[in-house]
Design an enzyme around this catalytic site. Structure first.
Site, mmCIF file in Angstrom:
data_model
loop_
_atom_site.group_PDB
_atom_site.id
_atom_site.type_symbol
_atom_site.label_atom_id
_atom_site.label_comp_id
_atom_site.label_asym_id
_atom_site.label_seq_id
_atom_site.Cartn_x
_atom_site.Cartn_y
_atom_site.Cartn_z
ATOM 1 N NE ARG A 120 -0.269 -2.295 -2.521
ATOM 2 C CZ ARG A 120 -1.414 -2.283 -1.853
ATOM 3 N NH1 ARG A 120 -2.088 -3.373 -1.685
ATOM 4 N NH2 ARG A 120 -1.842 -1.168 -1.324
ATOM 5 C CE LYS A 179 -8.594 -6.195 1.267
ATOM 6 N NZ LYS A 179 -7.329 -6.914 1.429
ATOM 7 C CG PHE A 224 -9.783 -8.377 -8.469
ATOM 8 C CD1 PHE A 224 -9.404 -7.124 -8.888
ATOM 9 C CD2 PHE A 224 -8.920 -9.103 -7.650
ATOM 10 C CE1 PHE A 224 -8.190 -6.581 -8.501
ATOM 11 C CE2 PHE A 224 -7.692 -8.573 -7.253
ATOM 12 C CZ PHE A 224 -7.331 -7.301 -7.688
HETATM 13 P P1 AMP Z 1 -5.134 -3.890 1.278
HETATM 14 O O1 AMP Z 1 -3.895 -4.597 0.816
HETATM 15 O O2 AMP Z 1 -5.647 -4.352 2.564
HETATM 16 O O3 AMP Z 1 -5.006 -2.388 1.157
HETATM 17 O O4 AMP Z 1 -6.310 -4.254 0.259
HETATM 18 C C1 AMP Z 1 -6.201 -4.037 -1.115
HETATM 19 C C2 AMP Z 1 -5.707 -5.294 -1.778
HETATM 20 O O5 AMP Z 1 -6.640 -6.340 -1.649
HETATM 21 C C3 AMP Z 1 -5.549 -5.169 -3.269
HETATM 22 O O6 AMP Z 1 -4.357 -4.519 -3.602
HETATM 23 C C4 AMP Z 1 -5.538 -6.611 -3.700
HETATM 24 O O7 AMP Z 1 -4.214 -7.093 -3.622
HETATM 25 C C5 AMP Z 1 -6.348 -7.320 -2.627
HETATM 26 N N1 AMP Z 1 -7.593 -7.926 -3.102
HETATM 27 C C6 AMP Z 1 -8.052 -9.142 -2.732
HETATM 28 N N2 AMP Z 1 -9.230 -9.420 -3.289
HETATM 29 C C7 AMP Z 1 -9.557 -8.363 -4.072
HETATM 30 C C8 AMP Z 1 -10.664 -8.067 -4.907
HETATM 31 N N3 AMP Z 1 -11.683 -8.904 -5.055
HETATM 32 N N4 AMP Z 1 -10.641 -6.878 -5.555
HETATM 33 C C9 AMP Z 1 -9.617 -6.009 -5.403
HETATM 34 N N5 AMP Z 1 -8.543 -6.242 -4.628
HETATM 35 C C10 AMP Z 1 -8.508 -7.403 -3.951
#
Ligand code: AMP
Length: 596
Positions: free
Chosen positions: A273, A252, A344
């Site tokens: 996003r 991630k 990804f």
């Molecule tokens: P969060 O922002 O904590 O809700 O986590 C979701 C976000 O993680 C996604 O919107 C992406 O911007 C990010 N992200 C980073 N690595 C990945 C991955 N391998 N697959 C999907 N999202 C990812």
């Protein structure tokens, strides 16, 4: 429809705090227009002139709008300004100053379409004389409207309409107006919106051909999809359980999500996003993407992070965020904060949309499509079926500078679900970021050759702490940041006398540097925090089997500890204590900024 009718509806919308009532007001409005005007009405009501991703801004400064109001109301600008001070809003002031009856010879006032087209002309005016043109166009409109219309027009041009009409409320209103009111119909309408990100287009199709017509709204290059979202989980066992025991885990990356639309010919377009156009902020990605994809068109998704060009290490989120919203000094920023996009997902390829394919097929196609280069790469992925392997992958991800893992379902149900959150993607991050108060004195035990700007010298040094019990030097980080140019240049010379052609017996590490060094030179480093890592050997196995301690985002402080010999370096025991006591602080601030 006359704009006056719309303005009257706005007064009611503004007065109600109830979503249901707002929905019926909107549904009723939607019944009174058709064709293009339907879309225009929806844009205007959201304070927009086009779908949000087009990024069209009205570009009217307060001072210009104030001047237009002064001219249209025949009141000196000074007095207009005074009134705004009291009312707090130029729209309210315009309404008050314009308070006079409409004269019969003035005709019936502009239609919604006329207002929309004039506002677009105001937005599109640019270059020499454009300010005058903007003012004149607004004066022209204000001269034809009733006071209450002026209130909303002025707020609109200032970008402060804020009726509180949310997308979900509009979707409800569209369903109420154009469907049988069933749950399925509402879901299809929302799905069409998720794929097109354009409420006006959905409304136009609905009014022309009903819910059945929505099938014609398909994923298209150039129109962003609302991104798929992830659920969260507090532990890896739970993640695997929710994914029926097996999942694709991915690093991630902690950066900016990018949805890249790459047409068959021509430059790529990048969306955030929130679907804002990022193309102007990352010109190097716009250019690199068509090269990095073997076939086009394609729509790919990935995370954009800053990568150290000399060591290839991922830099913290704060770095890439310096590129966000930046319009000037781009060349310098590209050099200072170089970025890589870790892909990804694949949403469309030359064979067509792939949203309804399961993740394993999308990933296989993505791997076949991408020709990785320094700017465009694949997100690291591994299939795991047990908690221990998942934990090991998580540790690797943290050690690589990422913030956790994203688990993805391998089932047939793992379609790309635009705009939706579910158990097909589950994120697992560390709950805390931690602050490390102390610096660490590390012994240099190896060096990596520099690339690019650092060719001819070292790009990073392998650092170790000391374990006196075993008389062993255990690696805890690779440091490449914090050196100034002169210091860098002098490094090979400074380290020459320590160089050996094999790994010194007292050194323990999971990495293989280009040059091994006998422990001798001590450097002071600082970092963001200590984490567990499968590749570093400090306090190995003492906190968790198979993992040692690593310093995240290490940086040389500039102090060579020539007063210290290698065995006076920080000990692995001290590192272990620092790990146990490092300050824990929730990451809330960033979470809310990203997910309001
Ligand atoms: P969060 O922002 O904590 O809700 O986590 C979701 C976000 O993680 C996604 O919107 C992406 O911007 C990010 N992200 C980073 N690595 C990945 C991955 N391998 N697959 C999907 N999202 C990812």
């Amino acid at each position: 429809m006359r704009f006056a009718e719309l303005a009257e509806a706005y007064t009611k919308v503004e007065a109600t705090p109830k979503r249901l009532e707002m929905r019926s007001l909107l549904a009723e409005l939607l019944g009174r227009v058709s064709g293009e005007e339907l879309g225009e009405l929806l844009y205007l009501s959201q304070g927009l002139l086009a779908p949000e991703y087009e990024g069209i801004e009205l570009g009217m400064a307060d001072s210009l709008a104030r001047r237009a109001v002064a001219i249209a109301t025949h009141v000196p600008e000074r007095e207009v300004a005074l009134d705004v001070k009291a009312s707090g809003d130029l729209g309210t002031t315009a309404e008050a100053l314009l308070r006079r009856p409409r004269l019969p010879e003035e005709g019936p006032g502009p239609t919604v379409s006329e207002v929309y087209r004039t506002l677009r002309r105001i937005a599109e005016a640019s270059g020499e004389g454009s300010q005058e043109l903007k003012v004149n166009l607004l004066v022209g409109l204000l001269g034809r409207v009733a006071p209450v219309e002026a209130r909303y027009l002025v707020r609109f041009v200032l970008g402060r309409l804020r009726l509180g009409v949310r997308e979900m409320t509009i979707l409800d209103a569209l369903a109420a107006r154009f469907s049988d009111g069933s749950k399925e119909a509402r879901a299809r309408i929302e799905a069409a919106f998720n794929v097109s990100s354009d409420l006006a287009r959905v409304a136009e199709v609905l009014s022309a051909s009903g819910v059945a017509g929505l099938d014609e709204i398909r994923l298209t290059v150039g129109r962003p999809v609302r991104p798929m979202l992830a659920e969260r989980s507090p532990d890896l066992a739970d993640v695997l359980e929710r994914m029926e025991g097996r999942a694709a885990l991915e690093y991630k990356y902690d950066g900016l999500r990018v949805q890249a639309h790459v047409p068959a010919n021509g430059p790529a377009r990048l969306f955030s996003r929130r679907l804002e156009d990022l193309s102007g902020q990352f010109p190097e990605l716009v250019e690199a993407l068509p090269r990095a994809l073997a076939r086009r068109p394609a729509i790919v998704e990935g995370e954009c992070v800053s990568v150290d060009p000399d060591t290839d290490e991922i830099r913290p989120f704060q770095e890439v965020s310096r590129r966000r919203g930046r319009k000037y000094d781009l060349a310098r920023m590209q050099e200072e904060v170089p970025v890589s996009l870790f892909l990804f997902d694949l949403l469309l390829d030359a064979d067509g949309p792939l949203l309804d394919r399961a993740l394993p097929e999308r990933r296989t196609r993505l791997e076949a499509l991408v020709r990785p280069d320094p700017q465009v790469r694949l997100a690291t992925q591994r299939l795991v079926g047990d908690v221990a392997s998942a934990q090991a992958f998580f540790d690797e991800s943290i050690a690589a500078g990422c913030e956790g893992v994203m688990a993805k379902s391998l089932s047939n149900e793992s379609l790309y679900r635009a705009g939706a959150r579910g158990d097909w993607w589950i994120k697992y991050k560390r709950e805390y970021t931690t602050g490390l108060a102390d610096s660490i004195d590390g012994a240099v035990v190896g060096a990596f050759l520099g690339r690019g700007r650092r060719a001819g010298t070292y790009g990073a040094l392998l650092m170790a702490v000391y374990d006196p019990g075993q008389d062993r030097f255990e690696s805890f980080c690779k440091v490449g940041s914090g050196f100034d140019d002169a210091g860098l240049k002098a490094l090979p010379e400074r380290l020459r006398s320590y160089e050996v052609d094999h790994v010194p017996p007292e050194v323990s590490t999971g990495l293989v540097p280009d040059r091994w060094m006998r422990p001798g030179l001590v450097l002071e480093v600082r970092g963001a925090e200590l984490s567990l890592s499968p590749i570093h050997r400090a306090a190995f196995g003492r906190i968790r089997p198979g993992a040692g301690l690593a310093l995240r985002f290490p940086r040389f402080t500039g102090r060579y500890r020539e007063d210290k010999g290698a065995t006076e370096a920080t000990t692995s025991k001290e590192l272990e204590e620092m790990f146990a006591t490092q300050v824990k602080r929730p990451t809330r601030a960033r979470e809310t900024a990203e997910n309001p």
